[in-house]
Design an enzyme around this catalytic site. Structure first.
Site, PDB file in Angstrom:
ATOM      1  N   HIS A   1       0.859  -1.173   0.000  1.00  0.00           N
ATOM      2  CA  HIS A   1       0.000   0.000   0.000  1.00  0.00           C
ATOM      3  C   HIS A   1       0.904   1.235   0.000  1.00  0.00           C
ATOM      4  O   HIS A   1       2.027   1.195   0.483  1.00  0.00           O
ATOM      5  CB  HIS A   1      -0.860  -0.039   1.273  1.00  0.00           C
ATOM      6  CG  HIS A   1      -1.926   1.002   1.362  1.00  0.00           C
ATOM      7  ND1 HIS A   1      -1.663   2.304   1.721  1.00  0.00           N
ATOM      8  CD2 HIS A   1      -3.277   0.927   1.180  1.00  0.00           C
ATOM      9  CE1 HIS A   1      -2.805   2.990   1.756  1.00  0.00           C
ATOM     10  NE2 HIS A   1      -3.794   2.175   1.436  1.00  0.00           N
TER      11      HIS A   1
ATOM     12  N   ASP B   1       3.113  -4.667   8.110  1.00  0.00           N
ATOM     13  CA  ASP B   1       1.874  -3.905   7.984  1.00  0.00           C
ATOM     14  C   ASP B   1       0.717  -4.898   8.078  1.00  0.00           C
ATOM     15  O   ASP B   1       0.455  -5.663   7.148  1.00  0.00           O
ATOM     16  CB  ASP B   1       1.869  -3.169   6.642  1.00  0.00           C
ATOM     17  CG  ASP B   1       0.538  -2.498   6.322  1.00  0.00           C
ATOM     18  OD1 ASP B   1      -0.420  -2.648   7.106  1.00  0.00           O
ATOM     19  OD2 ASP B   1       0.457  -1.832   5.273  1.00  0.00           O
TER      20      ASP B   1
ATOM     21  N   GLN C   1      -4.476  -5.223   6.758  1.00  0.00           N
ATOM     22  CA  GLN C   1      -5.427  -6.119   6.084  1.00  0.00           C
ATOM     23  C   GLN C   1      -5.473  -7.507   6.717  1.00  0.00           C
ATOM     24  O   GLN C   1      -6.386  -8.282   6.424  1.00  0.00           O
ATOM     25  CB  GLN C   1      -5.051  -6.252   4.602  1.00  0.00           C
ATOM     26  CG  GLN C   1      -5.237  -4.985   3.801  1.00  0.00           C
ATOM     27  CD  GLN C   1      -6.683  -4.548   3.708  1.00  0.00           C
ATOM     28  OE1 GLN C   1      -7.591  -5.366   3.618  1.00  0.00           O
ATOM     29  NE2 GLN C   1      -6.909  -3.242   3.722  1.00  0.00           N
TER      30      GLN C   1
ATOM     31  N   LYS D   1     -10.609  -1.255  10.590  1.00  0.00           N
ATOM     32  CA  LYS D   1     -10.762  -2.455   9.764  1.00  0.00           C
ATOM     33  C   LYS D   1     -11.141  -3.685  10.586  1.00  0.00           C
ATOM     34  O   LYS D   1     -11.409  -4.753  10.024  1.00  0.00           O
ATOM     35  CB  LYS D   1      -9.477  -2.725   8.981  1.00  0.00           C
ATOM     36  CG  LYS D   1      -9.137  -1.624   7.976  1.00  0.00           C
ATOM     37  CD  LYS D   1      -7.891  -1.966   7.182  1.00  0.00           C
ATOM     38  CE  LYS D   1      -7.364  -0.766   6.406  1.00  0.00           C
ATOM     39  NZ  LYS D   1      -8.236  -0.335   5.309  1.00  0.00           N
TER      40      LYS D   1
ATOM     41  N   CYS E   1      -4.788   2.446  -3.660  1.00  0.00           N
ATOM     42  CA  CYS E   1      -3.544   2.954  -3.048  1.00  0.00           C
ATOM     43  C   CYS E   1      -2.410   1.951  -3.216  1.00  0.00           C
ATOM     44  O   CYS E   1      -1.597   1.740  -2.314  1.00  0.00           O
ATOM     45  CB  CYS E   1      -3.751   3.281  -1.575  1.00  0.00           C
ATOM     46  SG  CYS E   1      -4.845   4.671  -1.295  1.00  0.00           S
TER      47      CYS E   1
END
Length: 404
Positions: A121, A198, A201, A224, A362
């Site tokens: 991202h 990261d 997600q 999220k 993104c």
């Protein structure tokens, strides 16, 4: 087995209509919906506790401080951090990444290398580019293949003693690819590099165990995982958080201040300058409690069923191509239909009440790799149903017929 209708009843937004049609919400990769228990917890905080934390001796301040630190403890347990002070509240994943990238400016020099992957991202690309521009370090990129998987043999070749930090997503937001992060973490450590994961997600779909992974940093966002917007977590190993300089200066993050010298507070406050997002920090703990009550094993199993079902149904549409066919992936499908711009499909099916994401998500380098302007992305959560997938498939067929 999950009682999906009972779960759906927890989410008031799912019962509404959009453009006169029942809402089908397949933009969970961008943000998840919120259960009533989370909505109520936000209201309860402002109605019953609202006060600043860590500073006041009065009762409301103590109640707010206690609730905030209880939430930190819940997050510590959820990700299996060794210490509560390794859990830093941030405004989201982007904030967490920037805090680490900014801190690493103190450790890098020309000739050093920072490594990102082709699946990132923008939030996990741009801060590292800025860091390299500031320090003279070089940015290296782990390439991907046509399936949307990282080429691990190339990762091995890129790693060297020049590598100071590797930063990679756990799961790709654009393709749903689950990266082999444990292997990547171990290999980074073999050359003496730190590694940041990261998890924006990943955290909606699984429970990261940061001690088992042995990552140096892990970042994610509350919005999220059924929590509020504007709140997130930076996990860092204690040894790294003590070495990193603070990202922001201000109140709360200090031990002493004179005009000659400031000394910083101990962890975690060193990285939590100013009045924090108190309500949402507390309610993030509520959201995590809710998800753990459902069970992440149950969530993963059900979402995999949705992924397989949607993949099969969408591939029945003539001219439809799925981007991201990794062997290990989560409940995200990015697709296009030959000859039709993804934005046009998204606009038409929105009129039918279906929320999907269109564009580059993104993640422009991924789209450049496939030589496409973007994709239609349907991202599924545990409160979605196969019937909703059927509705989307029929809507896509209708849009295809209208635009052909």
């Amino acid at each position: 087995m999950l009682d999906i209708q009972k779960i759906r009843a927890d989410f008031p937004i799912l019962s509404q209509k959009v453009n006169g049609k029942p809402l089908v919400y397949f933009d969970n990769g961008a943000t998840s919906q919120k259960p009533q228990v989370v909505i109520d917890a936000i209201s309860k905080y402002y109605q019953e506790i609202n006060a600043n934390i860590h500073r006041g001796v009065h009762t409301l301040s103590q109640l707010a401080t206690d609730a905030y630190e209880v939430s930190r403890g819940k997050i510590q347990n959820h990700i299996n951090a060794k210490h509560a002070h390794e859990v830093i509240f941030t405004s989201g994943t982007t904030h967490g990444i920037n805090a680490v990238a900014n801190g690493f400016a103190a450790f890098l020099k020309p000739g050093d290398e920072v490594m990102v992957s082709a699946l990132e991202h923008h939030s996990n690309i741009v801060p590292w580019q800025m860091l390299c521009e500031k320090t003279g370090a070089a940015l290296k990129v782990i390439p991907m293949n046509e399936n949307g998987e990282l080429i691990m043999s190339e990762y091995d070749k890129l790693l060297s003693t020049k590598t100071k930090i590797v930063t990679v997503n756990h799961i790709s937001n654009a393709l749903g690819t689950i990266n082999p992060i444990k292997e990547m973490i171990d290999k980074a450590h073999e050359v003496g590099a730190a590694i940041l994961i990261d998890g924006a997600q990943a955290t909606p779909h699984l429970k990261p165990d940061v001690q088992a992974l042995n990552c140096d940093f892990y970042v994610f966002s509350g919005h999220k995982i059924c929590g509020p917007t504007g709140i997130g977590i930076l996990y860092g190993k204690e040894e790294w958080l003590r070495k990193l300089p603070p990202y922001q200066g201000g109140g709360e993050m200090i031990a002493t201040v004179t005009f000659e010298k400031t000394t910083y507070a101990d962890l975690p406050h060193k990285f939590e300058a100013g009045t924090p997002n108190i309500a949402d920090g507390i309610v993030l703990g509520t959201a995590i409690d809710y998800l753990n009550e459902i069970g992440f094993d149950n969530i993963a199993k059900y979402e995999h069923e949705l992924l397989e079902y949607a993949t099969e149904k969408l591939l029945e549409i003539e001219g439809l191509k799925i981007f991201g066919t990794a062997k290990e992936k989560t409940s995200v499908i990015s697709f296009n239909i030959n000859g039709i711009h993804p934005y046009d499909i998204g606009t038409i099916i929105d009129k039918l009440g279906i929320a999907v994401r269109t564009g580059h998500h993104c993640a422009q380098p991924i789209m450049d790799f496939f030589q496409i302007p973007g994709t239609i992305r349907a991202s599924f959560a545990f409160y979605n149903t196969k019937e909703e997938i059927d509705t989307m498939v029929e809507a896509v067929k209708k849009a295809q017929m209208m635009l052909s």
